[in-house]
Design an enzyme around this catalytic site. Structure first.
Site, PDB file in Angstrom:
ATOM      1  N   HIS A 109     -53.738  -4.769  52.572  1.00 34.42           N
ATOM      2  CA  HIS A 109     -52.785  -3.738  53.019  1.00 34.42           C
ATOM      3  C   HIS A 109     -53.433  -2.410  53.398  1.00 34.42           C
ATOM      4  CE1 HIS A 109     -48.118  -3.259  52.550  1.00 34.42           C
ATOM      5  NE2 HIS A 109     -48.542  -3.007  53.772  1.00 34.42           N
ATOM      6  N   ASP A 132     -42.794  -4.119  49.326  1.00 31.32           N
ATOM      7  CA  ASP A 132     -43.974  -4.326  48.477  1.00 31.32           C
ATOM      8  C   ASP A 132     -43.567  -4.329  47.011  1.00 31.32           C
ATOM      9  OD1 ASP A 132     -46.725  -4.224  47.558  1.00 31.32           O
ATOM     10  OD2 ASP A 132     -47.237  -3.032  49.323  1.00 31.32           O
ATOM     11  N   HIS A 134     -45.777  -2.982  45.166  1.00 34.35           N
ATOM     12  CA  HIS A 134     -46.602  -1.811  44.827  1.00 34.35           C
ATOM     13  C   HIS A 134     -46.299  -0.641  45.755  1.00 34.35           C
ATOM     14  CE1 HIS A 134     -48.868  -5.590  44.001  1.00 34.35           C
ATOM     15  NE2 HIS A 134     -49.050  -5.008  42.823  1.00 34.35           N
ATOM     16  N   ASP A 136     -48.757   1.582  46.850  1.00 37.96           N
ATOM     17  CA  ASP A 136     -49.913   1.780  47.750  1.00 37.96           C
ATOM     18  C   ASP A 136     -50.044   3.226  48.208  1.00 37.96           C
ATOM     19  OD1 ASP A 136     -50.278  -0.913  47.393  1.00 37.96           O
ATOM     20  OD2 ASP A 136     -49.713  -1.510  49.433  1.00 37.96           O
ATOM     21  N   HIS A 149     -56.656  -0.737  49.324  1.00 38.69           N
ATOM     22  CA  HIS A 149     -55.338  -1.302  49.695  1.00 38.69           C
ATOM     23  C   HIS A 149     -54.212  -0.705  48.850  1.00 38.69           C
ATOM     24  CE1 HIS A 149     -54.745  -4.985  46.751  1.00 38.69           C
ATOM     25  NE2 HIS A 149     -55.300  -3.955  46.135  1.00 38.69           N
ATOM     26  N   ASP A 236     -45.653  -6.492  52.680  1.00 34.13           N
ATOM     27  CA  ASP A 236     -46.659  -7.075  51.787  1.00 34.13           C
ATOM     28  C   ASP A 236     -46.000  -8.307  51.162  1.00 34.13           C
ATOM     29  OD1 ASP A 236     -48.231  -7.735  49.506  1.00 34.13           O
ATOM     30  OD2 ASP A 236     -48.857  -5.647  49.258  1.00 34.13           O
ATOM     31  N   ASP A 238     -46.506  -9.862  48.668  1.00 39.61           N
ATOM     32  CA  ASP A 238     -46.314  -9.825  47.212  1.00 39.61           C
ATOM     33  C   ASP A 238     -45.017  -9.131  46.804  1.00 39.61           C
ATOM     34  OD1 ASP A 238     -46.760  -7.007  46.833  1.00 39.61           O
ATOM     35  OD2 ASP A 238     -48.913  -7.304  46.523  1.00 39.61           O
ATOM     36  N   GLU A 281     -51.443  -9.448  53.085  1.00 37.85           N
ATOM     37  CA  GLU A 281     -51.824  -9.914  51.739  1.00 37.85           C
ATOM     38  C   GLU A 281     -51.566 -11.400  51.483  1.00 37.85           C
ATOM     39  OE1 GLU A 281     -53.516  -8.133  49.463  1.00 37.85           O
ATOM     40  OE2 GLU A 281     -53.302  -6.035  50.123  1.00 37.85           O
TER      41      GLU A 281
HETATM   42  N1  LIG Z   1     -51.568  -3.835  48.602  1.00 35.98           N
HETATM   43  C1  LIG Z   1     -51.559  -4.155  47.317  1.00 35.98           C
HETATM   44  N2  LIG Z   1     -51.369  -5.408  46.927  1.00 35.98           N
HETATM   45  N3  LIG Z   1     -51.803  -3.172  46.454  1.00 35.98           N
HETATM   46  C2  LIG Z   1     -51.954  -3.296  45.039  1.00 35.98           C
HETATM   47  C3  LIG Z   1     -52.309  -1.975  44.415  1.00 35.98           C
HETATM   48  C4  LIG Z   1     -52.465  -2.054  42.939  1.00 35.98           C
HETATM   49  C5  LIG Z   1     -52.794  -0.739  42.241  1.00 35.98           C
HETATM   50  N4  LIG Z   1     -51.699   0.180  42.320  1.00 35.98           N
HETATM   51  C6  LIG Z   1     -54.071  -0.097  42.786  1.00 35.98           C
HETATM   52  O1  LIG Z   1     -54.072   1.027  43.185  1.00 35.98           O
HETATM   53  O2  LIG Z   1     -55.090  -0.730  42.795  1.00 35.98           O
HETATM   54 MN   LIG Z   2     -49.227  -3.536  49.554  1.00 36.63          MN
HETATM   55 MN   LIG Z   3     -48.464  -5.274  46.966  1.00 33.14          MN
END
Ligand SMILES: NC(=[NH2+])NCCC[C@H](N)C(=O)O
Ligand SMILES: [Mn+2]
Ligand SMILES: [Mn+2]
Length: 312
Positions: A109, A132, A134, A136, A149, A236, A238, A281
Protein backbone atom coordinates in the site's frame (compact mmCIF):
# COMPACT_ATOMS: atom_id res chain seq x y z
CA UNK A 1 -21.83 1.36 -17.47
CA UNK A 2 -22.66 3.79 -20.26
CA UNK A 3 -24.01 6.69 -18.24
CA UNK A 4 -21.16 6.45 -15.73
CA UNK A 5 -17.77 7.99 -15.37
CA UNK A 6 -18.47 11.67 -15.63
CA UNK A 7 -14.81 12.67 -15.82
CA UNK A 8 -13.51 10.05 -18.24
CA UNK A 9 -12.99 10.27 -21.99
CA UNK A 10 -14.86 8.09 -24.50
CA UNK A 11 -14.43 5.28 -25.24
CA UNK A 12 -14.20 4.42 -21.56
CA UNK A 13 -10.67 3.20 -21.02
CA UNK A 14 -9.12 1.57 -18.00
CA UNK A 15 -5.31 1.53 -17.90
CA UNK A 16 -3.91 -1.28 -15.78
CA UNK A 17 -0.82 -0.22 -13.85
CA UNK A 18 0.70 -3.49 -12.61
CA UNK A 19 3.10 -2.81 -9.74
CA UNK A 20 5.03 -5.87 -8.58
CA UNK A 21 6.45 -4.12 -5.55
CA UNK A 22 6.95 -5.19 -1.93
CA UNK A 23 9.46 -2.66 -0.56
CA UNK A 24 6.97 -0.93 1.74
CA UNK A 25 6.72 -3.96 4.02
CA UNK A 26 8.83 -6.99 4.99
CA UNK A 27 6.95 -10.01 3.58
CA UNK A 28 7.96 -11.47 0.23
CA UNK A 29 5.26 -12.32 -2.27
CA UNK A 30 3.06 -9.24 -2.39
CA UNK A 31 5.00 -8.27 -5.52
CA UNK A 32 3.32 -11.27 -7.18
CA UNK A 33 -0.15 -9.86 -6.48
CA UNK A 34 -0.53 -7.97 -9.75
CA UNK A 35 0.77 -10.91 -11.74
CA UNK A 36 -1.83 -13.22 -10.16
CA UNK A 37 -4.67 -10.75 -10.72
CA UNK A 38 -3.80 -10.45 -14.40
CA UNK A 39 -3.33 -14.22 -14.75
CA UNK A 40 -6.77 -14.70 -13.22
CA UNK A 41 -8.21 -12.86 -16.22
CA UNK A 42 -8.87 -9.35 -15.02
CA UNK A 43 -8.22 -7.91 -18.49
CA UNK A 44 -10.89 -9.95 -20.27
CA UNK A 45 -13.26 -9.55 -17.31
CA UNK A 46 -13.12 -5.77 -17.67
CA UNK A 47 -13.46 -5.99 -21.43
CA UNK A 48 -16.56 -8.05 -20.75
CA UNK A 49 -17.97 -5.08 -18.85
CA UNK A 50 -17.52 -2.88 -21.90
CA UNK A 51 -14.24 -1.19 -21.05
CA UNK A 52 -11.38 -0.66 -23.42
CA UNK A 53 -8.48 -2.11 -21.43
CA UNK A 54 -4.90 -0.92 -21.79
CA UNK A 55 -2.27 -3.25 -20.38
CA UNK A 56 1.19 -3.61 -21.78
CA UNK A 57 2.93 -5.59 -19.06
CA UNK A 58 3.81 -4.96 -15.43
CA UNK A 59 6.11 -2.15 -14.46
CA UNK A 60 9.69 -3.09 -13.87
CA UNK A 61 11.43 -1.40 -11.00
CA UNK A 62 14.75 -3.22 -11.40
CA UNK A 63 16.93 -0.21 -12.02
CA UNK A 64 15.53 1.49 -8.96
CA UNK A 65 15.93 -1.68 -6.88
CA UNK A 66 19.69 -1.58 -7.36
CA UNK A 67 20.00 1.49 -5.14
CA UNK A 68 22.00 1.32 -1.92
CA UNK A 69 19.30 1.93 0.65
CA UNK A 70 20.17 2.07 4.35
CA UNK A 71 17.30 3.07 6.68
CA UNK A 72 16.54 6.74 7.25
CA UNK A 73 15.64 6.95 10.93
CA UNK A 74 13.64 3.76 11.24
CA UNK A 75 12.17 3.97 7.73
CA UNK A 76 12.92 0.82 5.76
CA UNK A 77 13.85 0.97 2.05
CA UNK A 78 13.17 4.71 1.91
CA UNK A 79 14.90 5.45 -1.39
CA UNK A 80 13.43 2.42 -3.09
CA UNK A 81 9.90 3.24 -1.95
CA UNK A 82 10.29 6.89 -2.83
CA UNK A 83 11.60 6.24 -6.32
CA UNK A 84 9.11 3.51 -7.16
CA UNK A 85 6.14 5.52 -5.94
CA UNK A 86 7.41 8.60 -7.76
CA UNK A 87 7.52 6.67 -11.00
CA UNK A 88 4.03 5.29 -10.32
CA UNK A 89 2.79 8.85 -9.74
CA UNK A 90 4.02 9.78 -13.21
CA UNK A 91 2.40 6.78 -14.86
CA UNK A 92 -0.94 7.16 -13.06
CA UNK A 93 -0.94 10.92 -13.67
CA UNK A 94 -0.25 10.31 -17.36
CA UNK A 95 -3.22 7.99 -17.76
CA UNK A 96 -5.48 10.32 -15.80
CA UNK A 97 -4.39 13.24 -17.98
CA UNK A 98 -5.64 11.32 -21.02
CA UNK A 99 -9.04 10.77 -19.45
CA UNK A 100 -8.32 7.10 -18.72
CA UNK A 101 -9.05 5.41 -15.42
CA UNK A 102 -5.83 4.07 -13.89
CA UNK A 103 -6.32 0.74 -12.11
CA UNK A 104 -3.23 0.12 -10.01
CA UNK A 105 -2.63 -3.46 -8.93
CA UNK A 106 -0.30 -3.84 -5.94
CA UNK A 107 1.97 -4.55 -4.50
CA UNK A 108 1.96 -3.06 -1.05
CA UNK A 109 0.00 0.00 0.00
CA UNK A 110 2.99 2.36 0.00
CA UNK A 111 2.23 2.53 -3.74
CA UNK A 112 -0.76 4.73 -2.92
CA UNK A 113 1.65 7.57 -2.31
CA UNK A 114 2.25 7.41 -6.04
CA UNK A 115 -1.27 6.63 -7.21
CA UNK A 116 -2.93 9.41 -5.21
CA UNK A 117 -0.24 11.90 -6.21
CA UNK A 118 -0.94 10.96 -9.82
CA UNK A 119 -4.69 11.40 -9.38
CA UNK A 120 -4.28 14.79 -7.70
CA UNK A 121 -2.02 16.01 -10.52
CA UNK A 122 -4.99 15.76 -12.88
CA UNK A 123 -7.85 16.25 -10.39
CA UNK A 124 -6.74 18.62 -7.59
CA UNK A 125 -10.25 18.44 -6.18
CA UNK A 126 -10.37 14.64 -5.94
CA UNK A 127 -11.35 12.98 -2.67
CA UNK A 128 -9.97 9.69 -1.39
CA UNK A 129 -12.03 6.77 -0.09
CA UNK A 130 -9.62 4.43 1.73
CA UNK A 131 -10.85 0.91 2.50
CA UNK A 132 -8.55 -0.87 4.97
CA UNK A 133 -8.17 -2.59 8.31
CA UNK A 134 -5.38 -0.07 8.95
CA UNK A 135 -5.08 3.72 8.84
CA UNK A 136 -1.70 3.81 7.00
CA UNK A 137 -1.11 7.31 8.35
CA UNK A 138 1.97 6.90 10.54
CA UNK A 139 4.53 9.67 10.33
CA UNK A 140 8.28 9.29 10.54
CA UNK A 141 7.92 10.11 14.26
CA UNK A 142 5.00 7.83 14.99
CA UNK A 143 5.79 4.64 13.06
CA UNK A 144 6.85 1.73 15.22
CA UNK A 145 7.47 -0.68 12.36
CA UNK A 146 9.29 1.60 9.92
CA UNK A 147 7.27 -0.08 7.16
CA UNK A 148 6.29 2.62 4.72
CA UNK A 149 3.07 0.85 3.66
CA UNK A 150 1.77 1.99 7.04
CA UNK A 151 2.56 5.64 6.23
CA UNK A 152 1.49 6.85 2.76
CA UNK A 153 -1.34 9.09 3.94
CA UNK A 154 0.86 11.14 6.27
CA UNK A 155 3.04 12.13 3.33
CA UNK A 156 0.05 12.93 1.11
CA UNK A 157 -1.57 15.08 3.79
CA UNK A 158 1.72 16.62 4.87
CA UNK A 159 1.91 15.74 8.55
CA UNK A 160 5.03 14.76 10.49
CA UNK A 161 8.59 15.85 9.78
CA UNK A 162 9.67 16.13 6.20
CA UNK A 163 12.06 13.56 4.82
CA UNK A 164 14.25 14.91 2.01
CA UNK A 165 13.99 11.73 0.01
CA UNK A 166 10.20 12.20 -0.21
CA UNK A 167 10.24 15.89 -1.05
CA UNK A 168 8.68 15.12 -4.45
CA UNK A 169 5.37 14.22 -2.72
CA UNK A 170 3.15 17.28 -2.73
CA UNK A 171 1.07 17.41 0.45
CA UNK A 172 -1.99 18.20 -1.61
CA UNK A 173 -4.54 15.94 0.04
CA UNK A 174 -6.62 17.83 2.56
CA UNK A 175 -7.50 15.96 5.73
CA UNK A 176 -11.21 16.54 5.08
CA UNK A 177 -10.91 15.04 1.58
CA UNK A 178 -10.08 11.62 3.02
CA UNK A 179 -12.51 9.12 4.48
CA UNK A 180 -11.89 5.60 5.76
CA UNK A 181 -14.08 2.52 5.93
CA UNK A 182 -13.24 -0.77 7.64
CA UNK A 183 -10.59 0.23 10.20
CA UNK A 184 -10.02 -2.05 13.17
CA UNK A 185 -6.26 -2.13 13.76
CA UNK A 186 -5.12 1.43 14.33
CA UNK A 187 -1.88 2.17 16.21
CA UNK A 188 -2.17 4.32 19.35
CA UNK A 189 -0.14 7.07 17.69
CA UNK A 190 -2.37 6.93 14.63
CA UNK A 191 -5.51 7.36 16.74
CA UNK A 192 -4.02 10.61 17.95
CA UNK A 193 -3.16 11.71 14.42
CA UNK A 194 -6.68 10.94 13.19
CA UNK A 195 -8.23 12.93 16.05
CA UNK A 196 -5.87 15.90 15.80
CA UNK A 197 -6.50 16.22 12.09
CA UNK A 198 -10.22 15.63 12.37
CA UNK A 199 -10.14 12.81 9.86
CA UNK A 200 -13.39 10.96 9.31
CA UNK A 201 -13.29 7.24 10.03
CA UNK A 202 -15.98 4.62 9.68
CA UNK A 203 -14.53 1.73 11.63
CA UNK A 204 -15.92 -1.81 11.76
CA UNK A 205 -17.83 -0.63 14.83
CA UNK A 206 -19.70 1.82 12.61
CA UNK A 207 -20.30 -0.85 9.97
CA UNK A 208 -21.85 -3.02 12.69
CA UNK A 209 -23.88 -0.15 14.08
CA UNK A 210 -25.27 1.46 10.93
CA UNK A 211 -24.90 -1.17 8.23
CA UNK A 212 -22.74 -0.79 5.16
CA UNK A 213 -25.37 1.05 3.09
CA UNK A 214 -25.66 3.89 5.58
CA UNK A 215 -21.88 3.96 6.18
CA UNK A 216 -21.07 4.45 2.49
CA UNK A 217 -23.71 7.17 2.27
CA UNK A 218 -22.28 8.98 5.31
CA UNK A 219 -18.74 8.57 4.01
CA UNK A 220 -19.67 10.13 0.67
CA UNK A 221 -21.65 12.86 2.42
CA UNK A 222 -18.45 13.77 4.25
CA UNK A 223 -16.00 13.98 1.33
CA UNK A 224 -18.43 14.53 -1.52
CA UNK A 225 -21.64 16.16 -0.22
CA UNK A 226 -22.80 17.35 -3.65
CA UNK A 227 -21.62 14.21 -5.43
CA UNK A 228 -19.56 16.27 -7.85
CA UNK A 229 -15.94 15.59 -6.86
CA UNK A 230 -13.76 12.96 -8.54
CA UNK A 231 -13.20 9.89 -6.34
CA UNK A 232 -9.98 7.92 -5.88
CA UNK A 233 -10.82 4.55 -4.31
CA UNK A 234 -7.87 2.86 -2.61
CA UNK A 235 -8.78 -0.68 -1.57
CA UNK A 236 -6.51 -2.71 0.71
CA UNK A 237 -7.72 -6.29 0.44
CA UNK A 238 -7.05 -6.74 4.19
CA UNK A 239 -10.14 -4.62 4.82
CA UNK A 240 -12.03 -7.83 4.14
CA UNK A 241 -12.27 -10.43 6.85
CA UNK A 242 -9.44 -12.99 6.68
CA UNK A 243 -12.07 -15.67 6.04
CA UNK A 244 -12.85 -13.84 2.79
CA UNK A 245 -9.35 -12.68 1.80
CA UNK A 246 -6.78 -14.76 3.67
CA UNK A 247 -3.74 -14.17 1.45
CA UNK A 248 -2.50 -10.82 2.66
CA UNK A 249 0.45 -9.72 4.79
CA UNK A 250 -1.29 -8.13 7.77
CA UNK A 251 -4.68 -9.87 8.20
CA UNK A 252 -6.92 -8.68 11.04
CA UNK A 253 -10.01 -10.54 12.15
CA UNK A 254 -13.41 -8.88 12.33
CA UNK A 255 -13.36 -7.41 8.84
CA UNK A 256 -15.78 -6.66 6.03
CA UNK A 257 -17.85 -9.51 4.65
CA UNK A 258 -17.70 -10.43 0.98
CA UNK A 259 -20.88 -8.48 0.30
CA UNK A 260 -19.90 -5.44 2.38
CA UNK A 261 -16.69 -5.13 0.39
CA UNK A 262 -18.49 -5.46 -2.90
CA UNK A 263 -21.27 -3.12 -1.83
CA UNK A 264 -18.72 -0.35 -1.25
CA UNK A 265 -17.36 -0.83 -4.76
CA UNK A 266 -20.82 -0.98 -6.33
CA UNK A 267 -21.97 2.16 -4.53
CA UNK A 268 -18.88 4.10 -5.61
CA UNK A 269 -19.37 2.89 -9.16
CA UNK A 270 -22.98 4.12 -9.08
CA UNK A 271 -21.83 7.65 -8.30
CA UNK A 272 -20.21 7.91 -11.74
CA UNK A 273 -17.39 9.83 -10.06
CA UNK A 274 -14.67 7.20 -9.86
CA UNK A 275 -11.45 8.35 -11.57
CA UNK A 276 -8.84 5.96 -10.13
CA UNK A 277 -8.77 2.63 -8.34
CA UNK A 278 -6.10 0.77 -6.35
CA UNK A 279 -6.31 -2.93 -5.46
CA UNK A 280 -3.54 -3.54 -2.94
CA UNK A 281 -1.86 -6.07 -0.66
CA UNK A 282 -2.90 -9.30 -2.39
CA UNK A 283 -0.07 -11.71 -1.48
CA UNK A 284 -0.34 -15.00 -3.36
CA UNK A 285 2.54 -16.58 -1.45
CA UNK A 286 0.66 -16.52 1.86
CA UNK A 287 -1.69 -19.34 2.89
CA UNK A 288 -2.67 -22.50 1.01
CA UNK A 289 -3.54 -22.80 -2.65
CA UNK A 290 -7.31 -22.59 -2.17
CA UNK A 291 -6.95 -19.45 -0.03
CA UNK A 292 -4.74 -17.82 -2.62
CA UNK A 293 -7.20 -18.60 -5.38
CA UNK A 294 -10.04 -17.22 -3.29
CA UNK A 295 -8.18 -14.01 -2.45
CA UNK A 296 -7.16 -13.37 -6.06
CA UNK A 297 -10.72 -14.03 -7.23
CA UNK A 298 -12.08 -11.59 -4.65
CA UNK A 299 -9.56 -8.97 -5.76
CA UNK A 300 -10.81 -9.35 -9.34
CA UNK A 301 -14.48 -9.23 -8.39
CA UNK A 302 -14.04 -6.12 -6.22
CA UNK A 303 -12.44 -4.41 -9.21
CA UNK A 304 -15.29 -5.51 -11.47
CA UNK A 305 -17.85 -4.14 -9.01
CA UNK A 306 -16.03 -0.80 -8.83
CA UNK A 307 -15.98 -0.69 -12.62
CA UNK A 308 -19.66 -1.24 -13.11
CA UNK A 309 -20.54 -4.90 -12.68
CA UNK A 310 -23.99 -5.17 -11.17
CA UNK A 311 -25.89 -8.08 -9.66
CA UNK A 312 -28.89 -7.64 -11.95
N1 LIG B 1 -0.99 -1.38 4.26
C1 LIG B 1 -0.99 -2.10 5.37
N2 LIG B 1 -1.35 -3.37 5.36
N3 LIG B 1 -0.55 -1.50 6.47
C2 LIG B 1 -0.35 -2.10 7.75
C3 LIG B 1 0.24 -1.11 8.72
C4 LIG B 1 0.46 -1.69 10.07
C5 LIG B 1 1.02 -0.74 11.12
N4 LIG B 1 0.09 0.30 11.44
C6 LIG B 1 2.36 -0.13 10.68
O1 LIG B 1 2.52 1.06 10.66
O2 LIG B 1 3.26 -0.85 10.37
MN1 LIG C 1 -3.30 -0.48 3.68
MN1 LIG D 1 -4.20 -2.85 5.65
Amino acid sequence: MSSQSRFLAEPKTVAIVGCPFSGGQPKAGVDQGPISLVEAGIVSQLEGLGWKVKFDGHHQFEEISAVNDPPIGILKNPRLVSRVTKSVAGVVGGHAAKGELPLTLGGDHSLAMGTISGTLSKYPNACVVWIDAHADINTIESTESGNIHGMPLSFLIGIGSKVDEFSWVKPDLKADSLVYIGLRDVDTNEKKILKENNIKVFSMHDVDKYGIGKVVEMALDHVNPNRDRPIHLSFDVDALDPSVAPSTGTPVRGGLTFREGHYICEAISETGLLVALDMMEVNPSLADEASVKQTVAVGCSLVRSALGETLL
